[in-house]
Design an enzyme around this catalytic site. Structure first.
Site, PDB file in Angstrom:
ATOM      1  N   ASP A  25       0.881  -1.164   0.000  1.00 35.77           N
ATOM      2  CA  ASP A  25       0.000   0.000   0.000  1.00 35.77           C
ATOM      3  C   ASP A  25       0.919   1.215   0.000  1.00 35.77           C
ATOM      4  OD1 ASP A  25      -1.683   2.114   0.550  1.00 35.77           O
ATOM      5  OD2 ASP A  25      -2.381   1.352   2.488  1.00 35.77           O
ATOM      6  N   LYS A  88       2.903  11.310  -3.258  1.00 34.82           N
ATOM      7  CA  LYS A  88       1.903  10.642  -4.101  1.00 34.82           C
ATOM      8  C   LYS A  88       1.069  11.664  -4.880  1.00 34.82           C
ATOM      9  CE  LYS A  88      -1.613   7.002  -3.531  1.00 34.82           C
ATOM     10  NZ  LYS A  88      -2.189   6.090  -2.523  1.00 34.82           N
ATOM     11  N   GLU A 185      -7.200   0.506  -4.536  1.00 30.99           N
ATOM     12  CA  GLU A 185      -7.192   0.407  -3.076  1.00 30.99           C
ATOM     13  C   GLU A 185      -8.515  -0.137  -2.502  1.00 30.99           C
ATOM     14  OE1 GLU A 185      -5.952   4.368  -2.067  1.00 30.99           O
ATOM     15  OE2 GLU A 185      -3.936   4.024  -2.862  1.00 30.99           O
ATOM     16  N   ASP A 207     -12.713   5.485   2.545  1.00 32.40           N
ATOM     17  CA  ASP A 207     -11.278   5.558   2.854  1.00 32.40           C
ATOM     18  C   ASP A 207     -10.871   6.989   3.177  1.00 32.40           C
ATOM     19  OD1 ASP A 207      -8.503   5.616   2.895  1.00 32.40           O
ATOM     20  OD2 ASP A 207      -8.245   4.481   1.036  1.00 32.40           O
TER      21      ASP A 207
HETATM   22  P1  ADP Z   1      -2.804   7.505   3.716  1.00 32.74           P
HETATM   23  O1  ADP Z   1      -3.653   6.446   3.112  1.00 32.74           O
HETATM   24  O2  ADP Z   1      -3.122   8.871   3.195  1.00 32.74           O
HETATM   25  O3  ADP Z   1      -1.368   7.198   3.671  1.00 32.74           O
HETATM   26  P2  ADP Z   1      -3.436   6.629   6.414  1.00 32.74           P
HETATM   27  O4  ADP Z   1      -4.539   5.712   6.117  1.00 32.74           O
HETATM   28  O5  ADP Z   1      -2.162   6.064   6.883  1.00 32.74           O
HETATM   29  O6  ADP Z   1      -3.208   7.652   5.248  1.00 32.74           O
HETATM   30  O7  ADP Z   1      -3.982   7.659   7.499  1.00 32.74           O
HETATM   31  C1  ADP Z   1      -3.179   8.612   8.075  1.00 32.74           C
HETATM   32  C2  ADP Z   1      -4.055   9.507   8.893  1.00 32.74           C
HETATM   33  O8  ADP Z   1      -4.692   8.733   9.917  1.00 32.74           O
HETATM   34  C3  ADP Z   1      -3.281  10.614   9.587  1.00 32.74           C
HETATM   35  O9  ADP Z   1      -3.961  11.834   9.398  1.00 32.74           O
HETATM   36  C4  ADP Z   1      -3.331  10.180  11.034  1.00 32.74           C
HETATM   37  O10 ADP Z   1      -3.325  11.297  11.913  1.00 32.74           O
HETATM   38  C5  ADP Z   1      -4.660   9.468  11.110  1.00 32.74           C
HETATM   39  N1  ADP Z   1      -4.736   8.564  12.254  1.00 32.74           N
HETATM   40  C6  ADP Z   1      -3.937   7.515  12.550  1.00 32.74           C
HETATM   41  N2  ADP Z   1      -4.289   6.969  13.721  1.00 32.74           N
HETATM   42  C7  ADP Z   1      -5.333   7.691  14.187  1.00 32.74           C
HETATM   43  C8  ADP Z   1      -6.138   7.632  15.356  1.00 32.74           C
HETATM   44  N3  ADP Z   1      -5.925   6.728  16.304  1.00 32.74           N
HETATM   45  N4  ADP Z   1      -7.112   8.548  15.478  1.00 32.74           N
HETATM   46  C9  ADP Z   1      -7.329   9.476  14.533  1.00 32.74           C
HETATM   47  N5  ADP Z   1      -6.605   9.596  13.419  1.00 32.74           N
HETATM   48  C10 ADP Z   1      -5.614   8.704  13.235  1.00 32.74           C
HETATM   49 MG    MG Z   2      -4.489   4.870   2.287  1.00 33.22          MG
END
Ligand code: ADP
Ligand code: MG
Length: 623
Positions: A25, A88, A185, A207
Site C-alpha cells: 500500500d 503521491k 485500493e 477511505d
Molecule cells: P494515507 O492512506 O493517506 O497514507 P493513512 O490511512 O495512513 O493515510 O492515514 C493517516 C491519517 O490517519 C493521519 O492523518 C493520522 O493522523 C490518522 N490517524 C492515525 N491513527 C489515528 C487515530 N488513532 N485517530 C485518529 N486519526 C488517526
Molecule cells: Mg491509504
C-alpha cells in the site's frame, strides 16, 4: 561433475517452493508491505516492530544521502524544504495539476513531463522519491523471509489515471520490483475482508487517509469485484483535522492562525494537534502541548470540542459519499456493507457519522491502516501462483471515457467511462478523401463531444494505406485497456494488414478535481454539446458531399449536358455559400440533401458507365 535434477515436463512445481509475493500500500501519508505467512496475510514490521512506514524521504547533502520513514519525519520540523512528504500527490502530474501544491512545505518545480522537487541533493522526481519508499519495503520483506521478492501487487486509488499508474509502475521498476499488478485500493480492502468469498451484493468502501478521501462503490458478483462508481476529495483527510484543531486552539489563545506562524512553529503545532487528535480516538479528553517560539501552548481538548471544530470536514465526507451512491444509481438500502479504510476512520466522530448516514455499523474489525496492504498481499499470493487453482479475478473501471477524434473535431467514444477493465473494444473507420494513404489518429479522454473540451492523450499515424476511393478503406481501431488500467491503441487497414499502434503514455498530469470537473461539465453541457455536434456533423457531411461531387465531375463530367451541369454547379455554389454564412445545422443538412438529389441522375449515369466498362469484352458466362 554435479548432476542436476531435471524436472519432467508438466510436473507440478515443488509445493514447498513458494514464491515470495508481497502486497504494497503506497500511501500518501503511510506505506505498508504485507505477505502471506501460513495461509494468513500479515503486515511486516520493521526492526522496531512498526508496520507503518511514513511516506517521507529526507534528502541530505552528504552521505548517506537520504533518510526514509520515521527518521525523515523526525527532521521535518527542522528541515521542511528537504523532507518530501505526500509525494503521491505529484505522481504523474504537472505542477499546475497538483492538488494543494502551494501547501506542500518544499518547493515543487515545473519540470517537463512531471513536477519534481528541488532538494539539497539535487532535483528529484516523484518517481525516484516513491522508489525509495518501495525499495525500503522490499528490503523489509526480504529480511523478514530471508528470500528474494518474486513480485508485488501495488495499490493505487481507483481514480488514478494512466499517467499516475504508469508513474507508480516506473517507481516500482526503479526499486527493483516486478509488478504483478496494480489494483485499486478499495478493491484490495474488500478482498482483505474476504468479501469476495461472501455474499454477492454492493459494498461501499470509505477511505479517509491523511490527505485524501476516497469513496468507492463496488459490486461483487460471481466472485468478481467491479468498481461501479468512485468519488472523493483529494484535499480532505486527517491532515485537515489537524489543521482545523490547531487553528481553533490558536484562535482561542489569541495567537491568530497557522498562516502567521513560521515553518518550524507550524510543523511543531501540527504535530501536537495530530497527537492530540489521535489520543481522542480512545480517550474522552487529551492535552495539546506545543512549545512555540512565542511560548508554550497547553490546552485540554475534549471530544465534544473536537467534534464541533471539525464537524464541517466530517459532513463533507458524507456529502461526497452521497454523490458517489447517486452516480452508481443506488440508494443506501442497496448496500450490503460499508468497509472502513484509512487511519482517520479511527476517529469516533467519523464512525458515528458513517453509521448514521449509511444506517448500519461499518466494518471496522480489521486495522484500517493495514487493510489495503493485506488485501494486496492476498492478491499477490494468487497472482504469483502460490494459491493453486483458486483464481481471483479483479475488475476495475476506467474513470473517464476514451475515444478518437473524428472529422470536424468531434469525439467518437470507444471505451465509455466506468467500463470494467481489462477491456478491448474496436471500431471501424474509413478514409475521407479519394486516394488518402495516411490517417492521423488522435486519442482523447473525457466526457465531452468536442475534442477541444477533452484531454489529448496521444497522437499517431497509420501510413501505407493503399490509395482507394473515399470511404472504401476499412480501418479497424482497437483500444485495449489492460488490468493495470494502461491503454494501447492500434489501427489496422483490413485489406492489406498495414498496422500502427501506440502505447499511450499520456503526457503526465490530470488532477482528480479536473476529472470531477470534466465529468460535471459533461453532464451540464450535454445539451449544448448536442447542438454543437449536430452542426459539426452537418458541415462534415456537406464538405464530404462537395468533395465527392467535385471529383465525380472531374472524372465523368462529360456524361452531363449543359443544363444538368449548370444545375449541379448552382447547388454546389449555394451549399458553399451556406457553409460560409450559416451555423444552422438543419439548413446546411437541407442544402446537402438538395445537392444529393440533383446529382442522383449523374450518379446513375456513372454507375451505368462503370458497369459497361466492366462488362466490355467479357463473355456472359464469366459474369
Ligand atoms: P494515507 O492512506 O493517506 O497514507 P493513512 O490511512 O495512513 O493515510 O492515514 C493517516 C491519517 O490517519 C493521519 O492523518 C493520522 O493522523 C490518522 N490517524 C492515525 N491513527 C489515528 C487515530 N488513532 N485517530 C485518529 N486519526 C488517526
Ligand atoms: Mg491509504
Amino acid at each position: 561433475m554435479a548432476l542436476l535434477q531435471i524436472s519432467e515436463p508438466g510436473q507440478a512445481p515443488d509445493p514447498h517452493q513458494r514464491r515470495l509475493a508481497i502486497g504494497i500500500d503506497l500511501g500518501t501519508t503511510h506505506s505498508l508491505v504485507a505477505a502471506m505467512r501460513h495461509g494468513v496475510a500479515e503486515c511486516l514490521p520493521d526492526a522496531q516492530g512498526r508496520t507503518l512506514l511514513p511516506s517521507a524521504v529526507r534528502y541530505l547533502s552528504s552521505a548517506p544521502g537520504r533518510q526514509i520513514g520515521f527518521d525523515a519525519l523526525a527532521a521535518q520540523a527542522t528541515d521542511p524544504l528537504n523532507t518530501i512528504v505526500s509525494v503521491k500527490r505529484l505522481m504523474g502530474r504537472k505542477r499546475e495539476d497538483v492538488a494543494m501544491v502551494s501547501q506542500l512545505p518544499y518547493s515543487v518545480l515545473d519540470t517537463p513531463s512531471m513536477a519534481s522537487v528541488d532538494t539539497v541533493a539535487g532535483v528529484k522526481t516523484p518517481v525516484e522519491v516513491s522508489a525509495e519508499i518501495l525499495a525500503t519495503l522490499r528490503y523489509r520483506a526480504e529480511d523478514s523471509f530471508d528470500d528474494e521478492v518474486f513480485g508485488a501487487v501495488i495499490t493505487v486509488p481507483a481514480y488514478f489515471d494512466d499517467a499516475q499508474r504508469q508513474a507508480t509502475k516506473d517507481a516500482a521498476k526503479l526499486a527493483g520490483l516486478e509488478v504483478l499488478r496494480l489494483i485499486n485500493e478499495p478493491t484490495a480492502a474488500a478482498i482483505a475482508y474476504g468479501l469476495d468469498e461472501g455474499s454477492e451484493g454492493v459494498y461501499a468502501v470509505f477511505d479517509l487517509g491523511g490527505g485524501t478521501f476516497d469513496v468507492s462503490i463496488l459490486r461483487l458478483s460471481a466472485g468478481v469485484f467491479e468498481v461501479i462508481a468512485t468519488g472523493g476529495d483529494s484535499a480532505l483527510g486527517g491532515d485537515d483535522y489537524d489543521r482545523v484543531l490547531a487553528n481553533a486552539v490558536l484562535a482561542q489563545a489569541g495567537l491568530g492562525d497557522l498562516a502567521q506562524l513560521d515553518a518550524t512553529d507550524r510543523a511543531t503545532l501540527l504535530h501536537a494537534a495530530r497527537a492530540c487528535k489521535q489520543s481522542l480516538s480512545d480517550q474522552a479528553s487529551a492535552r495539546l502541548h506545543a512549545g512555540l517560539s512565542a511560548g508554550t501552548l497547553n490546552v485540554d481538548i475534549d471530544r465534544a470540542y473536537f467534534a464541533q471544530a471539525t464537524a464541517e470536514l466530517t459532513q463533507r465526507t458524507i456529502k461526497v459519499s452521497k454523490r458517489a451512491l447517486r452516480d452508481a444509481g443506488l440508494g443506501v438500502d442497496a448496500l450490503q456493507g460499508v468497509v472502513m479504510v484509512g487511519g482517520s476512520t479511527r476517529m469516533p466522530v467519523v464512525r458515528e457519522a458513517v453509521a448514521a448516514w449509511f444506517g448500519r455499523e461499518p466494518l471496522t474489525n480489521l486495522n484500517p491502516d493495514e487493510v489495503v496492504a493485506l488485501g494486496a498481499a492476498r492478491q499477490a499470493h494468487v497472482l504469483a501462483g502460490n494459491a493453486g487453482s483458486e483464481e481471483m479475478l479483479l475488475l476495475d473501471v476506467t474513470p473517464l471515457s476514451l475515444g478518437l477524434e473524428t472529422m470536424g473535431g468531434l469525439v467518437e467514444r470507444i471505451v465509455p467511462r466506468n467500463s470494467t477493465i481489462p477491456t478491448a473494444r474496436a471500431q471501424d473507420f474509413t478514409t475521407y478523401k479519394d486516394g488518402q494513404t495516411a490517417l492521423a489518429l488522435h486519442v482523447v479522454q473525457g466526457e465531452r463531444d468536442l475534442v477541444q473540451d477533452c484531454r489529448s492523450l496521444a497522437r499517431f499515424e497509420l501510413r501505407g494505406i493503399p490509395p482507394m476511393a473515399a470511404g472504401a478503406a476499412r480501418i479497424r481501431v482497437s483500444f485495449t485497456v489492460d488490468a493495470d488500467g494502461l491503454l494501447q491503441v492500434s489501427a489496422k487497414e483490413q485489406g492489406t494488414g498495414v498496422e500502427a499502434k501506440i502505447e499511450v503514455k499520456p503526457s503526465y498530469g490530470l488532477s482528480d478535481e479536473q476529472i470531477a470537473t470534466m465529468l460535471q461539465e459533461g453532464f451540464a453541457t450535454a445539451q449544448a454539446d448536442m447542438a454543437a455536434r449536430a452542426l459539426v456533423e452537418a458541415r462534415v457531411e456537406a464538405d464530404r458531399m462537395l468533395l465527392a461531387t467535385q471529383s465525380a465531375l472531374h472524372a465523368d463530367g462529360d456524361l452531363l449536358n449543359d443544363a444538368q451541369r449548370a444545375d449541379i454547379d448552382q447547388a454546389m455554389v449555394g451549399l458553399r455559400a451556406l457553409l460560409e454564412a450559416s451555423s444552422d445545422a438543419a439548413q446546411i443538412d437541407a442544402a446537402t440533401e438538395d445537392l444529393a438529389k440533383r446529382t442522383e441522375g449523374f450518379a446513375a449515369a456513372r454507375m451505368n458507365k462503370g458497369i459497361a466498362q466492366a462488362l466490355a469484352g467479357q463473355k456472359l458466362e464469366n459474369i
